[in-house]
Design a protein around this motif. Structure first.
Motif, PDB file in Angstrom:
ATOM      1  N   ASP A 211       0.841  -1.189   0.000  1.00  0.00           N
ATOM      2  CA  ASP A 211       0.000   0.000   0.000  1.00  0.00           C
ATOM      3  C   ASP A 211       0.878   1.242   0.000  1.00  0.00           C
ATOM      4  OD1 ASP A 211       0.676  -0.721   2.769  1.00  0.00           O
ATOM      5  OD2 ASP A 211      -0.457   1.072   3.274  1.00  0.00           O
ATOM      6  N   TYR A 212       0.284   2.346  -0.383  1.00  0.00           N
ATOM      7  CA  TYR A 212       0.999   3.620  -0.368  1.00  0.00           C
ATOM      8  C   TYR A 212      -0.005   4.735  -0.129  1.00  0.00           C
ATOM      9  CZ  TYR A 212      -0.542   4.017  -5.295  1.00  0.00           C
ATOM     10  OH  TYR A 212      -1.279   4.089  -6.463  1.00  0.00           O
ATOM     11  N   ARG A 213       0.491   5.860   0.280  1.00  0.00           N
ATOM     12  CA  ARG A 213      -0.349   7.023   0.546  1.00  0.00           C
ATOM     13  C   ARG A 213      -0.200   8.007  -0.602  1.00  0.00           C
ATOM     14  NH1 ARG A 213       1.298   7.589   5.316  1.00  0.00           N
ATOM     15  NH2 ARG A 213       2.770   9.264   4.966  1.00  0.00           N
ATOM     16  N   VAL A 214      -1.299   8.629  -1.011  1.00  0.00           N
ATOM     17  CA  VAL A 214      -1.237   9.552  -2.139  1.00  0.00           C
ATOM     18  C   VAL A 214      -2.371  10.564  -2.023  1.00  0.00           C
ATOM     19  CG1 VAL A 214      -2.721   8.171  -3.666  1.00  0.00           C
ATOM     20  CG2 VAL A 214      -0.952   9.655  -4.664  1.00  0.00           C
ATOM     21  N   TYR A 217      -6.785  14.217  -6.498  1.00  0.00           N
ATOM     22  CA  TYR A 217      -7.437  15.509  -6.758  1.00  0.00           C
ATOM     23  C   TYR A 217      -8.710  15.323  -7.560  1.00  0.00           C
ATOM     24  CZ  TYR A 217      -3.138  17.595  -5.051  1.00  0.00           C
ATOM     25  OH  TYR A 217      -2.087  17.961  -4.266  1.00  0.00           O
ATOM     26  N   GLN A 218      -9.785  16.001  -7.085  1.00  0.00           N
ATOM     27  CA  GLN A 218     -11.075  15.930  -7.760  1.00  0.00           C
ATOM     28  C   GLN A 218     -11.836  17.218  -7.475  1.00  0.00           C
ATOM     29  OE1 GLN A 218     -13.604  12.290  -7.477  1.00  0.00           O
ATOM     30  NE2 GLN A 218     -15.127  13.645  -6.567  1.00  0.00           N
ATOM     31  N   ASP A 219     -12.313  17.862  -8.520  1.00  0.00           N
ATOM     32  CA  ASP A 219     -13.115  19.084  -8.399  1.00  0.00           C
ATOM     33  C   ASP A 219     -12.390  20.174  -7.608  1.00  0.00           C
ATOM     34  OD1 ASP A 219     -15.129  17.713  -9.737  1.00  0.00           O
ATOM     35  OD2 ASP A 219     -16.020  16.985  -7.865  1.00  0.00           O
ATOM     36  N   GLY A 220     -11.075  20.275  -7.791  1.00  0.00           N
ATOM     37  CA  GLY A 220     -10.312  21.328  -7.138  1.00  0.00           C
ATOM     38  C   GLY A 220      -9.906  21.037  -5.709  1.00  0.00           C
ATOM     39  N   ASN A 221     -10.290  19.880  -5.184  1.00  0.00           N
ATOM     40  CA  ASN A 221      -9.925  19.495  -3.827  1.00  0.00           C
ATOM     41  C   ASN A 221      -9.091  18.226  -3.865  1.00  0.00           C
ATOM     42  OD1 ASN A 221     -11.526  21.583  -2.549  1.00  0.00           O
ATOM     43  ND2 ASN A 221     -13.311  20.390  -3.143  1.00  0.00           N
ATOM     44  N   PHE A 222      -8.413  17.941  -2.744  1.00  0.00           N
ATOM     45  CA  PHE A 222      -7.653  16.689  -2.690  1.00  0.00           C
ATOM     46  C   PHE A 222      -8.078  15.872  -1.484  1.00  0.00           C
ATOM     47  CE2 PHE A 222      -4.941  19.107   0.194  1.00  0.00           C
ATOM     48  CZ  PHE A 222      -4.575  18.151   1.127  1.00  0.00           C
ATOM     49  N   LYS A 223      -7.905  14.569  -1.609  1.00  0.00           N
ATOM     50  CA  LYS A 223      -8.209  13.639  -0.527  1.00  0.00           C
ATOM     51  C   LYS A 223      -7.056  12.654  -0.414  1.00  0.00           C
ATOM     52  CE  LYS A 223     -11.584  10.135   0.928  1.00  0.00           C
ATOM     53  NZ  LYS A 223     -12.836   9.413   0.545  1.00  0.00           N
ATOM     54  N   GLU A 224      -6.641  12.382   0.811  1.00  0.00           N
ATOM     55  CA  GLU A 224      -5.551  11.415   0.988  1.00  0.00           C
ATOM     56  C   GLU A 224      -6.105  10.003   0.883  1.00  0.00           C
ATOM     57  OE1 GLU A 224      -2.056  12.110   3.630  1.00  0.00           O
ATOM     58  OE2 GLU A 224      -2.944  10.443   4.744  1.00  0.00           O
ATOM     59  N   MET A 225      -5.522   9.201   0.023  1.00  0.00           N
ATOM     60  CA  MET A 225      -5.984   7.841  -0.241  1.00  0.00           C
ATOM     61  C   MET A 225      -4.873   6.849   0.110  1.00  0.00           C
ATOM     62  SD  MET A 225      -9.036   8.364  -1.664  1.00  0.00           S
ATOM     63  CE  MET A 225      -9.439   6.939  -2.677  1.00  0.00           C
ATOM     64  N   ASN A 226      -5.270   5.595   0.321  1.00  0.00           N
ATOM     65  CA  ASN A 226      -4.320   4.514   0.593  1.00  0.00           C
ATOM     66  C   ASN A 226      -4.594   3.327  -0.326  1.00  0.00           C
ATOM     67  OD1 ASN A 226      -4.599   5.965   3.476  1.00  0.00           O
ATOM     68  ND2 ASN A 226      -2.576   5.066   3.256  1.00  0.00           N
ATOM     69  N   GLU A 259       8.139   8.442  -7.270  1.00  0.00           N
ATOM     70  CA  GLU A 259       7.937   9.111  -8.558  1.00  0.00           C
ATOM     71  C   GLU A 259       7.149   8.216  -9.509  1.00  0.00           C
ATOM     72  OE1 GLU A 259      11.848  10.082  -9.869  1.00  0.00           O
ATOM     73  OE2 GLU A 259      11.995  11.906  -8.629  1.00  0.00           O
ATOM     74  N   TYR A 260       7.447   6.917  -9.506  1.00  0.00           N
ATOM     75  CA  TYR A 260       6.712   5.969 -10.349  1.00  0.00           C
ATOM     76  C   TYR A 260       5.234   5.909  -9.938  1.00  0.00           C
ATOM     77  CZ  TYR A 260       5.072   1.475 -12.146  1.00  0.00           C
ATOM     78  OH  TYR A 260       4.334   0.487 -12.758  1.00  0.00           O
ATOM     79  N   LEU A 261       4.965   5.881  -8.638  1.00  0.00           N
ATOM     80  CA  LEU A 261       3.580   5.829  -8.160  1.00  0.00           C
ATOM     81  C   LEU A 261       2.850   7.140  -8.474  1.00  0.00           C
ATOM     82  CD1 LEU A 261       4.211   4.028  -4.758  1.00  0.00           C
ATOM     83  CD2 LEU A 261       3.091   3.067  -6.778  1.00  0.00           C
ATOM     84  N   ASN A 262       3.560   8.255  -8.464  1.00  0.00           N
ATOM     85  CA  ASN A 262       2.937   9.528  -8.859  1.00  0.00           C
ATOM     86  C   ASN A 262       2.489   9.480 -10.321  1.00  0.00           C
ATOM     87  OD1 ASN A 262       2.894  11.185  -6.573  1.00  0.00           O
ATOM     88  ND2 ASN A 262       5.057  11.702  -6.789  1.00  0.00           N
ATOM     89  N   ARG A 281       2.171  13.459  -4.533  1.00  0.00           N
ATOM     90  CA  ARG A 281       2.727  13.207  -3.200  1.00  0.00           C
ATOM     91  C   ARG A 281       2.599  11.750  -2.769  1.00  0.00           C
ATOM     92  NH1 ARG A 281       0.674  18.591   0.091  1.00  0.00           N
ATOM     93  NH2 ARG A 281       1.170  20.066  -1.553  1.00  0.00           N
ATOM     94  N   ALA A 282       2.843  10.853  -3.684  1.00  0.00           N
ATOM     95  CA  ALA A 282       2.812   9.430  -3.340  1.00  0.00           C
ATOM     96  C   ALA A 282       3.924   9.110  -2.352  1.00  0.00           C
ATOM     97  CB  ALA A 282       2.959   8.582  -4.595  1.00  0.00           C
ATOM     98  N   GLN A 283       3.629   8.257  -1.397  1.00  0.00           N
ATOM     99  CA  GLN A 283       4.601   7.851  -0.382  1.00  0.00           C
ATOM    100  C   GLN A 283       4.399   6.373  -0.091  1.00  0.00           C
ATOM    101  OE1 GLN A 283       6.651  10.327   0.954  1.00  0.00           O
ATOM    102  NE2 GLN A 283       7.867   8.872   2.098  1.00  0.00           N
TER     103      GLN A 283
END
Length: 338
Positions: A211-214, A217-226, A259-262, A281-283
């Motif tokens: 898993d990774y954190r990223v 972006y949707q409709d001008g906002n962002f949400k942190e996903m896993n 960078e690859y996940l981005n 900002r993938a991590q």
């Protein structure tokens, strides 16, 4: 549980970053850190700043759109503090403004030579520092500090500061760990087992889930996903081989994979967020990153080859790894014929 506190030295370009410094300081204090740093610098304050860096646990650098006030050598005090922190091997995390050219004109460097120095320094940080985070707004910066500082504690553990009444508890814990370490060393000496060989064996076509954190972006906002990513080991080796064909710093493992996940993570995110249009900002999960490094070494695909002049570990793809990549390319060519 010990009541630990950690000291963070904050370095910025100066007054132009005062709102960011205030947000970061307040956030760190709320998280239980001690916040240090100097807002106004002079040649006389340099020695004091260095003493603070010597005593701190972590260094946090905030870079907006200015290179900052310069010392007599022409190098900004912020740049000098970064260089000193690196020489002292202090863990460094950098928060960069995402689009410095879009900040208010009053916050921009007015001289062309200082603008050039600013962008050179910005590029240097992006190349040299593993933990580099970009932000857009003060709220974005606050959330990033809350998210990434706990990662620094996990990735770069330090002793920190403990309340005096807990010193004996700490000493008891140190003694216990010393005893445990001695037992482990004795066991390893008897068995003469390479610790990397304790991982389960894998083949190049086995699938590795991580898993990774990223930020999605949707409709001008962002949400942190896993999201979860599935890759075979040959696919992971191909991604890493772009950087590791030459001897490369160990920190590049996370840089290359992130960078690859981005570049490829949008499809993962769209499984649960179909209208997402971009990711950033993938991590990668830290434990997954360690597993990848260990498997690369255990299977002799990518291995340590020495250290640079700053005693940082260098890794490079092995002849075995190169042969596997060449073999997979040949199989791909034959498959395309049919």
């Amino acid at each position: 549980m010990l009541d630990k506190r950690y000291q963070v030295f904050i370095t910025t370009s100066g007054r132009d970053m005062q709102p960011e410094r205030m947000i970061v300081s307040q956030t760190l204090i709320g998280m239980g850190f001690f916040s240090w740093g100097l807002e106004q610098r002079t040649p006389l304050s340099t020695a004091f700043a260095r003493r603070q860096i010597d005593d701190c646990d972590y260094v946090l650098l905030l870079l907006g759109s200015q290179y900052g006030e310069q010392s007599v050598s022409g190098v900004s005090y912020m740049h000098l503090e970064y260089i000193y922190a690196v020489t002292k091997q202090k863990p460094v995390i950098v928060f960069l403004h995402e689009a410095p050219e879009l900040r208010e004109e009053t916050l921009q460097e007015s001289r062309a030579d200082l603008k050039e120095k600013f962008y050179e320094f910005r590029n240097q940080l992006q190349k040299e520092v593993e933990q580099v985070v970009t932000y857009r707004t003060l709220r974005d910066l606050e959330l990033s500090v809350r998210s990434y500082m706990p990662q620094m504690l996990e990735r770069y553990p330090v002793v920190g500061w403990v309340r005096p009444q807990n010193i004996q508890v700490l000493q008891d814990e140190i003694d216990r760990l010393k005893t445990q370490l001695a037992q482990v060393k004795n066991t390893q000496e008897r068995k003469e087992v390479d610790p990397f060989l304790t991982l389960p064996k894998v083949s190049i076509h086995d699938v590795f889930n991580f898993d990774y954190r990223v930020h999605a972006y949707q409709d001008g906002n962002f949400k942190e996903m896993n999201p979860i990513r599935e890759m075979t080991w040959i696919e992971i080796l191909k991604v890493l081989s772009v950087e590791f064909r030459e001897s490369t710093l160990e920190d590049s493992f996370s840089k290359v994979l992130n960078e690859y996940l981005n570049r490829t993570g949008l499809a993962d995110v769209q499984v649960s967020m179909p209208r997402a249009h971009a990711v950033a900002r993938a991590q990668i999960n830290i434990r997954a990153l360690h597993t990848i490094k260990q498997q690369m070494r255990q299977n002799d695909w990518i291995a340590p080859v020495g250290r640079d002049d700053r005693q940082r570990m260098l890794w490079q793809i092995t002849n075995k790894g190169l042969r596997l990549l060449e073999g997979s390319q040949m199989i791909g060519k034959h498959s395309s014929i049919f």
